[in-house]
Design an enzyme around this catalytic site. Structure first.
Site, short mmCIF file in Angstrom:
data_model
loop_
_atom_site.label_atom_id
_atom_site.label_comp_id
_atom_site.label_asym_id
_atom_site.label_seq_id
_atom_site.Cartn_x
_atom_site.Cartn_y
_atom_site.Cartn_z
N ARG A 12 9.14 55.24 29.29
CA ARG A 12 8.29 56.30 29.84
C ARG A 12 8.76 57.68 29.37
O ARG A 12 8.79 58.64 30.13
CB ARG A 12 8.30 56.27 31.39
N SER A 49 1.74 54.27 38.48
CA SER A 49 3.10 54.33 39.04
C SER A 49 3.49 55.79 39.24
O SER A 49 3.47 56.57 38.29
CB SER A 49 4.11 53.71 38.09
N GLU A 72 7.51 60.04 38.07
CA GLU A 72 7.08 59.76 36.70
C GLU A 72 5.89 60.64 36.28
O GLU A 72 5.76 60.98 35.11
CB GLU A 72 6.73 58.27 36.58
N1 EPU Z 1 7.33 44.87 44.00
C1 EPU Z 1 7.45 44.78 45.36
N2 EPU Z 1 6.59 45.50 46.12
C2 EPU Z 1 5.62 46.29 45.59
C3 EPU Z 1 5.49 46.37 44.18
C4 EPU Z 1 6.37 45.65 43.40
O1 EPU Z 1 8.31 44.09 45.87
O2 EPU Z 1 4.86 46.89 46.35
C5 EPU Z 1 8.21 44.05 43.15
C6 EPU Z 1 7.45 42.87 42.56
O3 EPU Z 1 7.46 41.77 43.39
C7 EPU Z 1 8.19 42.60 41.28
C8 EPU Z 1 8.69 43.97 40.88
O4 EPU Z 1 8.63 44.79 42.04
O5 EPU Z 1 9.33 41.81 41.54
C9 EPU Z 1 7.91 44.57 39.74
O6 EPU Z 1 6.57 44.81 40.11
P1 EPU Z 1 5.37 44.91 39.04
O7 EPU Z 1 5.38 43.72 38.19
O8 EPU Z 1 4.13 45.23 39.77
O9 EPU Z 1 5.79 46.08 38.07
P2 EPU Z 1 6.43 47.52 38.34
O10 EPU Z 1 7.81 47.53 37.81
O11 EPU Z 1 6.24 47.93 39.77
C10 EPU Z 1 5.74 48.45 36.00
C11 EPU Z 1 5.08 49.67 35.43
C12 EPU Z 1 3.57 49.59 35.61
C13 EPU Z 1 3.08 48.35 34.91
C14 EPU Z 1 3.78 47.13 35.53
C15 EPU Z 1 3.44 45.83 34.87
C16 EPU Z 1 6.71 51.47 35.67
C17 EPU Z 1 7.06 52.75 36.37
N3 EPU Z 1 5.60 50.87 36.09
O12 EPU Z 1 5.52 48.45 37.42
O13 EPU Z 1 3.00 50.72 34.97
O14 EPU Z 1 1.68 48.19 35.03
O15 EPU Z 1 5.23 47.29 35.39
O16 EPU Z 1 4.07 45.71 33.66
O17 EPU Z 1 7.44 51.06 34.78
C18 EPU Z 1 2.21 52.93 35.32
O18 EPU Z 1 3.17 53.33 34.67
O19 EPU Z 1 1.34 53.74 35.76
C19 EPU Z 1 2.07 51.52 35.61
C20 EPU Z 1 1.13 51.05 36.42
#
Ligand code: EPU
Length: 333
Positions: A160, A233, A329
């Site tokens: 990012r 995010s 972010e």
């Molecule tokens: N999780 C929770 N509770 C929540 C959300 C997530 O426990 O409310 C846990 C999930 O269970 C999982 C982990 O957190 O174990 C990761 O969650 P997720 O796969 O949804 O991905 P993320 O790390 O929360 C990142 C990116 C997203 C992208 C997703 C999918 C960042 C800041 N965000 O989110 O990007 O779509 O991975 O690859 O790196 C964005 O940048 O705007 C964005 C949406």
């Protein structure tokens, strides 16, 4: 030049925050853009407006970069180079590439924003970052009004992150981006758990299948900005030391992590925010999305300050509960 004054930016930011621009202009050509920069010294750049939280009126000339067009260059047996202008909508560009059978960015389906802003924060999702397909980009130097080329390396991409958020922040306007895409033997990445689950009935998924799977996953978790204002995010996933992680693990045995280096791991901010009790909570006109705690939402009439206050509340609680500093972010103005 057709400037608007006291212009509402509500429809120009995906959070749907109603702040005013003192002066506003949408530019469709490079020569117009140069003209506007000559006429105005104090400018505020706007692309897709998908990664910003506006907390106050903007007493500057807001320049909406609305350059359009896509050019296909050097097509070989296996690859193609595609240059897209900055104002092209990112998701429409992804869908267009898939329709041409150009592979490489299908995992980035349905990410809000424009082509010209995708390199700034090196958009990423589902095991993929846009930097892996970018060959180079062109940007207008705001001082000299000359177009300069940045190779992938010169963009200094990170998680990012890029040079455009650091060293040269505010100094350039990205005008176009050139991608290297595959025309056959697509190197697809379906390793992400939810994608595998979504594709389980398809034996040899095409890039279109992958894109559809990602659209379905994103639609199930992330609010559509056309319906509920948001900026994806809101925070970065923090990178913490193994020592801190081990300490947290004794208290929270299910805390997820992804390896980063020998001494650090990344933990999902969404998990921390959910654990801290914020998921689905609303505070006045804004709140924390009920299906993905990393996303802050505007239920209709929130001010940017209301959203920012929630973010600060979350940061304080995460610091107190986990000793982790969450970094915002999105760009807050
Ligand atoms: N999780 C929770 N509770 C929540 C959300 C997530 O426990 O409310 C846990 C999930 O269970 C999982 C982990 O957190 O174990 C990761 O969650 P997720 O796969 O949804 O991905 P993320 O790390 O929360 C990142 C990116 C997203 C992208 C997703 C999918 C960042 C800041 N965000 O989110 O990007 O779509 O991975 O690859 O790196 C964005 O940048 O705007 C964005 C949406």
């Amino acid at each position: 030049m057709p400037y608007f004054s006291n212009f509402s930016l509500k429809d120009y930011n995906t959070f749907g925050i109603d702040v005013k621009a003192q002066k506003f202009i949408s530019v469709a050509t490079l020569s117009q853009l140069k003209e506007v920069l000559k006429e105005n010294k104090n400018i505020f750049l706007l692309g897709g407006g998908s990664n910003m939280l506006l907390t106050k009126d903007i007493y500057k000339t807001v320049v909406h970069v609305n350059l359009h067009g896509v050019i296909v260059n050097n097509e070989t047996d296996t690859h193609v180079e595609v240059t897209a202008m900055a104002g092209e909508n990112w998701h429409e560009f992804v869908l267009w590439c898939i329709d041409q059978n150009y592979g490489g960015i299908e995992n980035l389906s349905l990410i809000p924003g424009n082509v010209g802003t995708c390199p700034i924060q090196n958009i990423g999702a589902y095991g993929f970052e846009v930097k892996d397909t970018i060959i180079s980009l062109e940007a207008l130097n705001i001082e000299t009004l000359e177009i300069e080329k940045f190779t992938n390396e010169e963009c200094e991409f990170g998680y990012r992150n890029s040079i455009f958020k650091n060293k040269v922040k505010g100094k350039y306007i990205i005008t176009n981006v050139t991608f290297k895409l595959t025309t056959k033997d697509h190197q697809t990445n379906t390793s992400y758990g939810a994608i595998q689950e979504e594709l389980k009935d398809i034996s040899n998924p095409t890039i279109k299948d992958i894109s559809n799977a990602i659209i379905a996953i994103r639609n199930s978790k992330l609010p559509n900005p056309k319906e509920i204002g948001n900026s994806g995010s809101f925070f970065k996933n923090p990178v913490i030391t193994i020592e801190l992680f081990d300490r947290l693990k004794t208290k929270y045995s299910t805390i997820p992590s992804y390896p980063v280096s020998d001494t650090t791991v990344k933990v999902p901010a969404g998990w921390l925010i959910e654990k801290a009790g914020f998921k689905g909570k609303s505070f006045g006109n804004a709140g924390v999305h009920n299906k993905q705690a990393l996303v802050l939402v505007n239920y209709g009439n929130a001010t940017g300050k209301e959203v920012h206050d929630i973010a600060k509340k979350i940061q304080r609680k995460i610091k107190a509960d986990f000793d982790i500093s969450l970094e915002i972010e999105v760009n807050v103005y």
